[in-house]
Design an enzyme around this catalytic site. Structure first.
Site, PDB file in Angstrom:
ATOM      1  N   GLY B  73      36.650  35.213  49.308  1.00 16.32           N
ATOM      2  CA  GLY B  73      37.068  35.321  50.709  1.00 16.32           C
ATOM      3  C   GLY B  73      36.017  36.026  51.550  1.00 16.32           C
ATOM      4  N   GLU B 317      45.184  34.129  41.951  1.00 14.97           N
ATOM      5  CA  GLU B 317      45.437  35.289  41.092  1.00 14.97           C
ATOM      6  C   GLU B 317      46.184  34.903  39.819  1.00 14.97           C
ATOM      7  OE1 GLU B 317      44.070  38.168  41.757  1.00 14.97           O
ATOM      8  OE2 GLU B 317      43.291  37.444  43.665  1.00 14.97           O
TER       9      GLU B 317
END
Lengths: 558, 558
Positions: B73, B317
């Site tokens: 990100g 995740e």
């Protein structure tokens, strides 16, 4: 929809006037029925067409915001004309929905005509290439001759005549639903082609310490995600083809013999099968998306577009629940016939059998692969569920509940019987198609495995249903789950070939993860060169936000 | 991730150098771990950091396209620095993944430094406000002091030392998953608020000939779509809150006593609960979308955005299957302990009970609403499934299958036990929370109904499981389905209040269908005024395409 509507609802004079204009692109038309506040329930439509016998005109109005036409395709910016469905009013009396030809824009400069407000309804989940539009009408006058008068007429002095409801108008609605089952197949084969090819390209983790990283397609969990979707995709192909054939037979009968005998059956199954297809489509594409991991989340994977498209199929041309209830109501009529001794035919033929005479045909684990047995199991489950909800409806009504309360109390069960009925049709169609195929024994063998997987996976997904109707017992359910997993291993060697068989060119597949040559990573990297975000090495946001932030300017301003 | 990573993995000297720069925005950092070809399987990462003892530098390289960093990100256009995970190589020997501080861009003009290619990976399903980036490294040299050396060190002469694996590094990964269960609740409450409010605004069809058009929320089918999602949304709230409390207790134990005793349990359940949450989220938001009919397909409905966001939670995740298998492996260890006479504690405490001693507690239909009984039923189903897969694994291994083949053959069953375990946790947490609430009896009553619905609906969705493990019988399953439908009627009067209780301001709800005042149609109409498609009355496409088409110019050119 514009031209078929003219062909169906206009008089010969009207057709002679408008059809040549439409087919030669002199006018561009759309069909405006759905309103912001009403879609499914046509009797609720609010747009009015009030007859003025002095001027021999209809005055079209949108009484409330909720009565705006909303959704018609190409209405927003492209169409010059529309067939508008509106409630006919003569001398204060309402005559229900009728179709009117309305010119929307000037043929000189495309400006909306007086009293007409028209535009685009805004961005959607996908399908943004279509300018779905809205339309507000304020005292818009059109000549009396602009009502499409094949089936109902208003004379110059305001006299209303009607030749009564026309069954033929249902046939095109059926056709759209029949076609939609094929669209779902088309969409799902894109998603599954991408997911299976990519799962053969992607390597991950290790099964044993010494071995290499296996293709993710070798993991049982990945196979359990994707192979049932692959089987569903083939099932949709055969079901959809068979449905289209039945539709064609029905149209032949209508055209050649004027017989509408097949309409109720085909209307009923096309409703439920459109619903079930859309559900299999969304669920399947969603699985394909997640099966591609992070990269499946990229637009270039192409699956999110397919998913967005499938979301429209659930809703368009009859929302899922609404179409399932259409099917269920037909099944209630069929079982009512059976209960008074009639013999029913068609897809619900199994209702002629008394479930008391059923015993589960599975005697050994290997029996779970016997398609004849599996078809029997599906028939029995649907038969039992239909009878059970019919009897509950009966009991509720006999115990004094008003009809509509009794219906509402059993609405969810009715959806469930429609699903069970349509799942049965799919298994039966797939089985019959595989048996009758004229192709190599190897091809029949692998399609048989897919058919078995489709059936077993559908049983596993609805294990409760099958056990509660005693279509299978505890022991059999265990065998079914074991055989389902064994089929994954059987299908694995042919999995990539089974999606290659859809023969989608990379250009029509539209997915960098699913490219035929498997050169995924190279292409993902290439795609970054066409990304507008990368057209400047330093993005303008650096000068606007980041530089002031880092230099402390932004903070000192705060 | 940048700052916590520095805090965790940097030496005190390194922290003193970089942390003040980062916290004062003098540098902007990201954490670059995932590569195009490897996410989950960290041992497979390919980026290399080769030590050159002559210059005392590490040379960073991206050996293949698949080794590009991909997804981090803010990497694409915003970051000036990154902690890059790379395989450490000294004198040709690989030492596994280690973290390196890398400056990406000039602090003067934000241009990438020599040897560095960095950019944005492209559009996604949603989350496009984040510039997820890629990074290619070609012989990029960084000083030896740029390896984060808290847990492993390379001396100037190339000697490697390590203090061994550090359990503490797992805690932040657990925290992210714990937080994600809350994010799913947050996302789902947006979707369900919109869907339930809109279902109270929308009227459709007639139940009886004489009555008005009812709110669609009065149809059993609409309630059956939405109320279980509402119940799931509350269940997620209580589960997520309890999970966070357990996480906090664990961190207290780590900080105060240096005890990592709770880590295995919390890691295990946070994995599976993150997975289950994401599944409930996607399924629930998808139902909310379709429950809003056509208008739910508009972007202004806000649900497609929520759905896109939830799709990321399934994958990020720890992909769904991967996290479920983490939980399942822990459960296999727990049952192994039980089988040698140990007593286990925590969420899998129910494994201490011998399922032989279980008999279904439901004696009457009303018993189906007894939460204590329902908790027992969930515990027994999970207990049976876990024991069953453990024994199948045992049998496979005893019959000579290599460990990794035996595992792969039972992988799907392992996912299923993780789901069953996590569903049990959710029902238990919801029940315990409702019982311990200190609030009005009325509030407890309605939350109890939601808790009952959550439990019964989960049983119905997994009816096969519950019957196959003999946790409920045929008769009980019938009662459960009846009670589930009755709960819909009980919840109906409070349904709108139950979403209003989430107290989402219209601005944060971001949905025109879900506005608090219910003035949906007026606002949909207003929204068309801000639609760029409507900024010109006549769209430019008319001059470019439609006019030539209608005038015949386009056709004559063909």
């Amino acid at each position: 929809m514009f031209i078929p509507t003219l062909e169906r609802l206009a008089t010969e004079t009207q057709k002679a006037k408008w059809l040549p204009l439409a087919t030669n692109f002199k006018i561009l038309g759309t069909y405006a029925q759905t309103e912001m506040g009403h879609g499914t329930y046509l009797q609720g439509l609010e747009t009015t067409a009030t007859y003025d016998h002095v001027t021999e005109e209809f005055i079209l109005n949108t009484p409330h915001k909720s009565s705006m036409k909303w959704w018609p395709g190409s209405l927003g910016k492209s169409s010059t004309h529309a067939v508008v469905q509106a409630v006919l009013i003569i001398n204060g009396k309402k005559y229900g929905m009728h179709p009117f030809m309305l010119q929307l824009t000037s043929l000189d400069n495309h400006m909306p005509l007086p009293g007409i407000e028209v535009g685009d309804i805004g961005p959607k989940m996908t399908l943004d290439y279509n300018d779905n539009g809205f339309l507000l009408l304020k005292n818009v006058r059109i000549p009396r001759q602009h009502m499409l008068m094949k089936h109902a007429q208003v004379s110059s002095d305001g006299k209303y005549t009607s030749s009564g409801p026309n069954k033929a108008i249902y046939a095109p609605m059926v056709l759209v639903r029949v076609k939609m089952t094929k669209w779902v197949h088309d969409a799902l084969r894109q998603a599954i082609t991408t997911a299976i090819r990519y799962s053969a390209v992607r390597h991950q983790s290790k099964m044993s310490d010494s071995g290499p990283e296996p293709q993710v397609l070798d993991y049982q969990t990945q196979q359990y995600k994707l192979f049932p979707v692959l089987a569903d995709t083939y099932a949709l192909f055969f079901m959809s083809r068979n449905l289209r054939r039945q539709y064609n037979r029905m149209m032949d009968e209508i055209r050649n013999k004027g017989s509408y005998k097949m309409l109720a059956e085909i209307h009923s199954i096309s409703c439920g099968l459109k619903g079930l297809s859309s559900k299999l489509g969304i669920d399947g594409a969603s699985i394909c998306r997640t099966a591609c991991g992070g990269h499946g989340y990229l637009k270039v994977a192409g699956i999110s577009e397919v998913l967005g498209l499938l979301h429209s199929v659930v809703t368009a041309e009859g929302e899922y629940t609404v179409v399932c209830l259409q099917t269920a109501r037909y099944l209630m009529k069929q079982i009512a016939k059976v209960s008074v001794g009639e013999v029913v035919t068609g897809s619900s033929e199994y209702l002629n059998v008394d479930p008391q005479s059923y015993s589960c045909p599975l005697q050994t684990p290997a029996d779970c692969l016997n398609l004849t047995f599996l078809c029997d199991i599906f028939r029995n489950r649907a038969n039992c569920l239909i009878r059970s909800v019919a009897s509950r409806l009966q009991i509720d009504i006999e115990s004094g509940a008003p009809q509509h309360i009794a219906m509402n109390n059993n609405l969810q069960s009715l959806v469930r019987v429609a699903e069970a009925h349509c799942e049965t049709i799919m298994v039966l169609d797939f089985t019959a198609s595989v048996i009758s195929l004229r192709t190599s024994p190897e091809t029949i063998k692998v399609l048989t495995s897919l058919c078995q997987l489709h059936a077993l996976h559908t049983i596993v997904k609805n294990a409760g249903d099958f056990m509660e109707t005693e279509s299978v017992g505890l022991e059999q359910m265990k065998w079914i789950r074991e055989q389902e997993l064994k089929l994954l291993e059987i299908i694995r060697p042919d999995a990539v070939a089974l999606v290659d068989a859809f023969d989608l060119h990379d250009d029509s597949l539209g997915s960098l993860l699913g490219v035929y040559d498997g050169n995924v990573y190279e292409r993902l990297y290439e795609s970054t060169k066409y990304n507008p975000m990368n057209q400047n090495v330093v993005h303008p946001s650096y000068y606007k936000y980041l530089k002031p932030l880092m230099s402390g300017e932004m903070i000192s301003k705060l």
